[in-house]
Enzyme design. Structure first.
Site, short mmCIF file in Angstrom:
data_model
loop_
_atom_site.label_atom_id
_atom_site.label_comp_id
_atom_site.label_asym_id
_atom_site.label_seq_id
_atom_site.Cartn_x
_atom_site.Cartn_y
_atom_site.Cartn_z
N ASP A 103 0.83 -1.21 0.00
CA ASP A 103 0.00 0.00 0.00
C ASP A 103 0.86 1.26 0.00
OD1 ASP A 103 -2.02 1.85 0.22
OD2 ASP A 103 -2.54 1.37 2.29
N ASP A 331 -1.46 5.14 -6.27
CA ASP A 331 -1.79 4.36 -5.08
C ASP A 331 -1.95 2.88 -5.43
OD1 ASP A 331 -2.66 3.59 -2.51
OD2 ASP A 331 -4.76 3.91 -3.08
#
Length: 466
Positions: A103, A331
């Site tokens: 992440d 992301d």
């Protein structure tokens, strides 16, 4: 009684039950990486796409509205069932292996922890909440609870010692109070626990006293999370990485055993560029009131091009303003790319115009959560408009069709895999306006060059050669 207080009280009780009882330095570390999306076990062919679309929107809302709160090593990256990519990391002495979601939109590294770990609403496909692997601190001889006066406690709770050590006298040298419990909100849930220091182990490198979260309670978090954002507590920051890179396998919406590599570059390579990659500088993070935005990797997106046509998206959506709103981030924790409604509508309008020969499949749009969708039944070939993102410096990311259109089962319908919120949307935005998700990064070599503050990318098959 407020929910946060209940969580903190429960953590305190569990804490008392759970916590009583030569180094090589290679230049690179490589880890395996795999996707996190599962083949639907129901008969609904739209289940996975709708789940991914919904998760992407929820994730985007979270990223946009965050509250204040060797020269290299290689590991493998695995595709998983809930829309992301997973790596395995080894913590403790002797090492205990845990899976983590890769992440780049958050910073704390945490794992499900202790035999009392509880995950609520974790009935994901292929996930049994009672069998989620957990780290057992008492089985590690190097595991230590983090003290409130330790500077690393300040990574999450700020530099004010008195606020995080309220029961310690300012002049006390022997305060044994631990760092406060943490509660972290994510797009689809939350996690809560205590901070530990322990060894992070790679085959030829040990990172001692690595700050890691020992989560005891979670909501909708079937795996730990490896935060690769810009925060002090992130894995890149704690390892002082110069750069890291990955190549994401295509999503097949299943828990594949196939994997690709995540490469962690430890030593400096100067200004060296990787062959085959185009580069664009990271855009400076906005100096806004919300420190959460400081965790993100902002890019200077200049143009969005559909079929050779420049979609005239206002600059306020492409780059952040002085208030921190707007701009583009990358992301790995988002599945589908998100665009704020005004920008999304302009892009969709151009696709609809250029695919005007095909009828809209509005029933599929309603079922899948994606749109626009087009019925291509009977077409021998379909000429899809090229989709290109052009960044500062001229670097162009031209996506393969499968990265922005998905064939829905065998229905002969294709849907655009970019999402937005459901409302008409105001002319202004809150937080990042465009979030480049992992679905659009498939089969690209992606590099975060932290030493030179630039983002590199280039098309590449991520499948291993046999």
């Amino acid at each position: 009684m407020a929910l946060p207080y209940i969580i903190l009280l429960t953590l305190t009780l569990i804490y008392h039950a759970a916590f009583t009882s030569s180094t090589f330095t290679p230049n690179t570390i490589t880890l395996p990486l795999s996707p996190l999306l599962t083949k639907p076990q129901s008969s609904d062919p739209f289940h996975s796409l709708k789940l991914a679309a919904s998760a992407s929107l929820t994730r985007a809302h979270h990223l946009k509205h965050r509250l204040n709160a060797p020269s290299a090593a290689t590991t493998q990256v695995y595709p998983k069932s809930y829309g992301g990519y997973s790596i395995d990391l080894n913590f403790g002495t002797p090492p205990q292996t845990s899976p983590f979601v890769l992440d780049t939109g958050s910073s704390l590294v945490w794992f499900p922890c202790t035999s009392r770990y509880l995950c609520s609403h974790c009935l994901f496909p292929n996930i049994d909440p009672t069998k989620i692997p957990t780290f057992i601190p008492k089985n590690s001889s190097t595991s230590r609870l983090l003290g409130c006066k330790n500077p690393k406690c300040g990574y999450l709770f700020g530099s004010d010692l008195q606020s995080r050590c309220p029961q310690c006298k300012p002049d006390s040298q022997n305060c044994s109070l631990t760092c406060p419990p943490y509660i972290i909100q994510y797009g689809l849930g939350s996690t809560a626990g205590f901070l530990l220091l322990d060894n992070l182990n790679f085959p030829e490198k040990i990172v001692p006293q690595f700050l890691v979260g020992c989560s005891i309670l979670s909501i909708r978090q079937p795996s730990g999370i490896a935060g690769f954002g810009r925060g002090q507590e992130s894995l890149p920051a704690q390892m002082a990485l110069k750069r890291f890179s990955y190549c994401l396998l295509s999503h097949n919406f299943d828990d594949s055993t196939e994997n690709s590599d995540l490469v962690l570059q430890i030593s400096s390579t100067g200004d060296t560029k990787t062959n085959g990659l185009s580069y664009t500088p990271f855009h400076p993070n906005p100096s806004a009131n919300n420190p959460a935005f400081l965790e993100y990797y902002y890019l200077s997106l200049r143009k969005v091009i559909v079929g050779g046509k420049n979609v005239k998206i206002p600059l306020s959506f492409l780059e952040p303003g002085s208030d921190g709103n707007g701009g583009t981030i990358v992301d790995s924790g988002s599945t589908f790319t998100f665009m704020e409604r005004p920008a999304y509508d302009l892009v969709v309008k151009e696709f609809v115009k250029q695919l005007g020969n095909y009828s809209r499949a509005e029933d599929v749009e309603a079922q899948s959560g994606l749109g626009p969708c087009f019925n291509i039944s009977g077409a021998k070939t379909v000429n899809f408009p090229k989709f290109t993102l052009q960044f500062k410096g001229g670097a162009k990311m031209t996506l393969p069709v499968e990265n922005y259109f998905s064939l829905i089962d065998d229905s002969e319908v294709v849907c655009l895999t970019i999402v937005s919120d459901g409302g008409a949307g105001p002319a202004t935005t809150s937080g990042p306006a465009i979030i480049l998700g992992n679905y659009q990064q498939q089969n690209f070599h992606i590099e975060y060059d932290l030493e030179n503050e630039r983002f590199g990318f280039g098309p590449q098959s991520c499948k291993r050669k046999t």
